[in-house]
Enzyme design. Structure first.
Site, short mmCIF file in Angstrom:
data_model
loop_
_atom_site.label_atom_id
_atom_site.label_comp_id
_atom_site.label_asym_id
_atom_site.label_seq_id
_atom_site.Cartn_x
_atom_site.Cartn_y
_atom_site.Cartn_z
N ALA A 50 39.90 -21.68 40.62
CA ALA A 50 38.55 -21.61 41.18
C ALA A 50 38.51 -21.95 42.95
O ALA A 50 37.85 -21.40 43.55
CB ALA A 50 37.92 -22.80 40.76
N ASP A 63 39.41 -18.68 44.61
CA ASP A 63 38.25 -17.79 44.67
C ASP A 63 37.42 -18.20 45.65
O ASP A 63 36.89 -17.30 46.29
CB ASP A 63 37.60 -17.72 43.07
CG ASP A 63 38.04 -17.23 42.23
OD1 ASP A 63 39.01 -16.35 42.11
OD2 ASP A 63 38.03 -17.45 40.88
N GLU A 86 71.70 -6.27 38.05
CA GLU A 86 70.50 -6.66 37.67
C GLU A 86 69.63 -5.67 36.74
O GLU A 86 70.56 -4.74 36.38
CB GLU A 86 69.72 -6.44 39.18
CG GLU A 86 69.76 -4.88 39.74
CD GLU A 86 69.33 -4.96 41.39
OE1 GLU A 86 68.24 -5.38 41.61
OE2 GLU A 86 70.26 -4.53 41.94
N LYS A 142 67.30 -3.28 34.64
CA LYS A 142 66.70 -1.93 35.09
C LYS A 142 65.27 -1.99 34.62
O LYS A 142 65.06 -1.86 33.43
CB LYS A 142 67.54 -0.99 34.59
CG LYS A 142 66.79 0.61 35.32
CD LYS A 142 67.81 1.66 34.47
CE LYS A 142 67.33 3.05 35.43
NZ LYS A 142 66.14 3.14 35.24
N ASP A 151 61.69 -1.02 33.64
CA ASP A 151 60.88 0.04 33.10
C ASP A 151 59.57 0.23 33.55
O ASP A 151 58.55 -0.12 32.88
CB ASP A 151 60.96 0.01 31.42
CG ASP A 151 61.19 1.34 30.80
OD1 ASP A 151 60.98 2.35 31.52
OD2 ASP A 151 60.72 1.29 29.51
N ARG A 168 57.92 8.17 43.78
CA ARG A 168 59.23 8.87 43.83
C ARG A 168 58.85 10.36 43.80
O ARG A 168 59.89 11.04 44.40
CB ARG A 168 59.95 8.58 42.60
CG ARG A 168 61.33 9.03 42.50
CD ARG A 168 62.39 8.43 41.45
NE ARG A 168 63.51 9.19 41.15
CZ ARG A 168 63.64 10.46 40.83
NH1 ARG A 168 62.65 10.93 40.44
NH2 ARG A 168 64.99 10.92 40.98
N TYR A 196 64.32 -3.73 44.96
CA TYR A 196 65.69 -3.71 44.36
C TYR A 196 66.53 -3.14 45.52
O TYR A 196 67.74 -3.18 45.43
CB TYR A 196 65.92 -3.36 43.10
CG TYR A 196 65.16 -2.00 42.65
CD1 TYR A 196 65.47 -0.67 43.34
CD2 TYR A 196 64.33 -1.89 41.88
CE1 TYR A 196 65.24 0.51 42.98
CE2 TYR A 196 63.65 -0.49 41.56
CZ TYR A 196 64.10 0.56 42.15
OH TYR A 196 63.39 1.66 41.80
N LYS A 245 72.28 1.76 29.84
CA LYS A 245 71.28 1.65 29.08
C LYS A 245 71.56 1.09 27.90
O LYS A 245 72.63 0.94 27.37
CB LYS A 245 70.75 3.21 28.56
CG LYS A 245 70.43 4.03 29.97
CD LYS A 245 69.07 3.74 30.61
CE LYS A 245 68.62 4.72 31.51
NZ LYS A 245 67.83 5.62 31.07
N CYS A 291 41.67 8.87 -5.76
CA CYS A 291 42.94 8.24 -5.77
C CYS A 291 43.95 9.59 -6.01
O CYS A 291 43.82 10.36 -7.35
CB CYS A 291 43.21 7.13 -6.83
SG CYS A 291 44.63 6.63 -6.81
N CYS A 349 45.45 8.63 -9.73
CA CYS A 349 44.78 8.44 -11.03
C CYS A 349 43.43 9.24 -10.82
O CYS A 349 42.89 9.63 -11.90
CB CYS A 349 44.40 7.12 -11.40
SG CYS A 349 43.17 6.11 -10.46
N CYS A 351 41.13 2.44 -4.40
CA CYS A 351 41.05 3.38 -5.31
C CYS A 351 40.24 2.34 -6.43
O CYS A 351 40.34 1.03 -6.78
CB CYS A 351 42.61 3.60 -6.10
SG CYS A 351 42.34 3.85 -7.72
N CYS A 374 44.50 2.74 -13.26
CA CYS A 374 45.38 3.34 -12.13
C CYS A 374 46.95 3.00 -12.39
O CYS A 374 47.38 2.13 -11.98
CB CYS A 374 45.10 3.33 -10.96
SG CYS A 374 45.87 4.10 -9.66
#
Length: 708
Positions: A36, A39, A152, A154, A156, A175, A264, A353, A447, A450, A465, A471
DNA sequence: GATCCTCGAGTTCC
DNA sequence: CTCGAGGATC
């Protein structure tokens, strides 16, 4: 209105304060003021800038809300190309990397045990280096010969490049193909963890920083949750969400996405000397106000790399962001330069990896399964694919709405993952790959087993069903449920056997099991005399059971294990339970109108009453358990949640011990949980316990409690 | 009436 | 493990 000096000072002070809070929150992860208050400062600055438009500058925090949309991105050529790294998948790949680095630096192939530090110094002399090598420290012995690496995680996410001139953020680019990317400066300005102005005293005239834009898992989940509530399309994973957000043409949308940045690498620096090592580069970046990975480390030799890989692998699931591996770089920048590049990848770095937890495959078909309650569940038949080390061929799609929401069609290319590392899940379809021949899935009207009608109640997500026990699929599931471990526990009565028994009409209901003899079983497939005897014996043994198990075994809708226990305790006998009306039933814990109706409805069926009578005749006896007077026990009245593998007890055994002393075992962690008993490989429940501040104990701690 | 806490049900692979 | 939904609670 011309900006007064006073206003200008105030604006400057506010900006500095807001950026300080931003940095504390997004980079240090340690908020300094309540939201708050933040803000309030922000609105004050906005108001001042509105009054004095002359004071607005692009690096004001208010500009992070996003500029107007651009018709398209402009191309930027990278001053130094953004190359990709070579990948390593095996220990051998890593050993080869280390070997090539040693060769490149003129070090002997491997430090032999008998050579001690001599090999290192010889190589150093031979290579004519004039700076002190990293292993030339006070430490002695084998480690002296090992190459020092910075390691370090990697990330994603999406790789980007940030340019600063005179300490001000002037250009951000994707990139792209490595040589030229897109100018996404406007979008990146909205990312709170990217400093618009560098911190510190000695600022470089020019600086180019490389790093990754990503979403933290918790932010991603919160965002998707909101999208779901608003019935908007969800993102498949944090990476797609981050990439999509950065490449948004309208920065005002990007501003609403919870993006983070981690730095990095340093790709360009003017006006001050480069640091000597990569580890120092990261520290320098941190000093300027960039977030860097907390998991960074400096290790020695191939053995150090593999140890780091193992450690991060163990922590992978608990990290706040997704990673797809770890990165190793030769720590000394001078050595990096000597190693140089081969084709398009640096020789001084490699990405190691982890096995992918997400993979791309194809939906060959969508079939439906019929469950015990008649639930019609769509299941995707997938082109087999290796995910996190196991081959996945099936994945549940839960229900029709789920298929619609994710818009998965037969023939689609889809992303598959193992949820919580176990159960395969179709994350999303890739509509871009469609050929037009894909077919949409529709729940069948009848179904598949059955032929009865399939009905979906208006406020339910699941189609069922309507065949009931007519069934065969439901009959089989009902019998399997009756025999299951937590019900009457009939060992050996598995799916294959029940299929045959029901298909040949040898068994129509659970009561028929008790009329089977060795002769009847012996004719079946894969069923010798010995197996038949074992099964008959297991069925015989199941007659002696508890009332709670028997009630659970009946398979009454909405009555699971916990409710069955409550009912058994409350009524004491099956006859008393059968005689109870809806009002009497609702006096039991956790039984409301819906569950009461399920129970009363079940016993109102003549067929069900007949099965129960025949079970009793056969000698199935649901004996009421006598509760020990356990008021004295320490655990009486406490709620436990068990998770992970305990060293000596199974979870079932531990639960039985707790319940024997009047404690309660629940499946999910909440504020009301008293103790979480965690064993090895505990997962989300342990995390949740920590988040809620619930006490966590191990098996020994539990034993101490049980023993008072 | 909204929110939180549990429970039930369905599912995969080895 | 996850989702959906029933029941309890405020």
């Amino acid at each position: 209105m011309p900006a007064s000096r006073e206003a200008a000072d105030k604006v400057r002070a506010l900006r500095a304060e807001i950026e300080r809070h931003n940095h504390a929150y997004y980079v240090l992860d340690a908020p300094t003021v309540p939201d708050a208050e933040y803000d309030r400062l922000f609105r004050e600055l906005q108001a001042l800038e509105a009054q004095h438009p002359g004071l607005v500058s692009p690096e004001s925090p208010t500009q992070r809300v996003g500029a107007r949309p651009a018709p398209e991105f402009t191309q930027v050529t990278h001053r130094t190309p953004m190359l990709s790294l070579a990948n390593a998948f095996t220990e051998e790949d890593v050993a080869n990397f280390d070997r090539r680095v040693r060769e490149g630096l003129g070090l002997p192939p491997r430090p032999l045990p008998t050579e001690g530090g001599d090999g290192g110094s010889a190589a150093e002399a031979a290579s004519g280096r004039n700076t002190a090598p990293p292993w030339d420290g006070p430490a002695a012995g084998r480690a002296l010969d090992e190459v020092e690496y910075a390691a370090e995680p990697k990330f994603d996410g999406l790789a980007i490049s940030l340019t600063y001139e005179q300490g001000r953020f002037v250009l951000g680019a994707t990139r792209g193909d490595g040589y030229a990317g897109e100018d996404v400066t406007g979008n990146l300005r909205t990312v709170r963890s990217i400093p618009l102005r560098l911190q510190g005293e000695r600022l470089p005239g020019f600086l180019e920083v490389r790093g990754e834009v990503l979403m933290l898992r918790r932010d991603f989940e919160r965002m998707n949750e909101r999208a779901r509530e608003a019935e908007e399309k969800e993102f498949a994973n944090p990476r797609n969400a981050a990439a999509g957000s950065v490449r948004q043409l309208d920065p005002r949308i990007t501003a609403k996405r919870p993006l983070r940045f981690f730095a990095y690498a340093l790709a360009g620096l003017e006006g001050q000397p480069m640091p000597a090592t990569h580890a120092e580069v990261l520290e320098r970046l941190r000093g300027w106000g960039f977030p860097v990975a907390a998991e960074r480390a400096v290790v020695r030799g191939a053995a150090g790399l593999l140890r780091y890989y193992g450690e991060i692998g163990l922590r992978r699931a608990a990290l706040p962001y997704d990673i797809d591996g770890v990165v190793y770089k030769v720590n000394r920048l001078a050595d990096q330069e000597r190693l140089g590049y081969v084709s398009r990848a640096p020789r001084f770095a490699v990405a190691h990896k982890y096995p992918a937890q997400e993979e791309l495959t194809e939906v060959l078909d969508i079939e439906v399964q019929v469950g015990r309650t008649g639930a019609i569940t769509p299941v995707a038949r997938l082109k087999p694919v290796l995910v996190g080390g196991v081959t996945v061929t099936n994945a549940t799609l839960h229900n029709e709405d789920e298929v619609r929401r994710k818009d998965i069609r037969i023939g689609d290319a889809v992303i598959v993952r193992r949820a919580g590392d176990v159960i395969p899940e179709v994350v999303a379809a890739i509509p871009e790959k469609r050929s037009g021949r894909e077919r949409e899935f529709v729940i069948p009207k009848h179904c598949p087993v059955c032929g009865s009608g399939v009905m979906r109640l208006p406020d339910e997500a699941i189609a069922r069903c309507t065949g009931g026990l007519y069934c065969p699929a439901q009959r089989k599931q009902a019998i399997l449920h009756f025999a299951s471990r937590r019900a009457l526990d009939i060992e050996g009565l598995g799916e294959k056997l029940v299929d045959q028994l029901v298909d040949r009409d040898l068994v129509k209901s659970a009561a028929d099991l008790y009329r089977l003899d060795v002769a009847a079983l012996a004719g079946l497939e894969r069923m010798g005399d010995k197996s038949a005897q074992n099964i008959v014996a297991a069925i015989e043994a199941s007659k002696d059971t508890t009332l709670a198990r028997l009630i659970y075994a009946l398979g009454i809708r909405n009555v699971g294990e916990a409710t069955a226990k409550d009912l058994a305790r409350h009524f004491g006998s099956l006859a008393a339970l059968m005689a109870a009306d809806a009002g009497a039933l609702q006096r039991v814990n956790d039984v409301g109108p819906v569950v009461a109706e399920s129970i009363a409805g079940f016993f109102a069926e003549a067929h069900n009453r007949e099965v129960i009578a025949r079970l009793e005749q056969a000698g199935v006896n649901g004996r009421a358990e006598t509760r020990p007077a356990a008021a004295v026990a320490v655990v009486a009245g406490l709620t436990f949640v068990l998770t992970g593998t305990l060293p000596r007890l199974t979870r079932e055994e531990a639960a039985a011990l707790i319940e024997a002393q009047g404690g309660k075992v629940s499946g999910s962690v909440s504020k009301k949980t008293d103790y979480v008993v965690a064993g090895a490989d505990a997962g989300s429940k342990l995390e949740k316990a920590r988040a809620l501040g619930v006490a966590v104990i191990d098996e020994d701690g539990l034993r101490r409690l049980l023993n008072g």
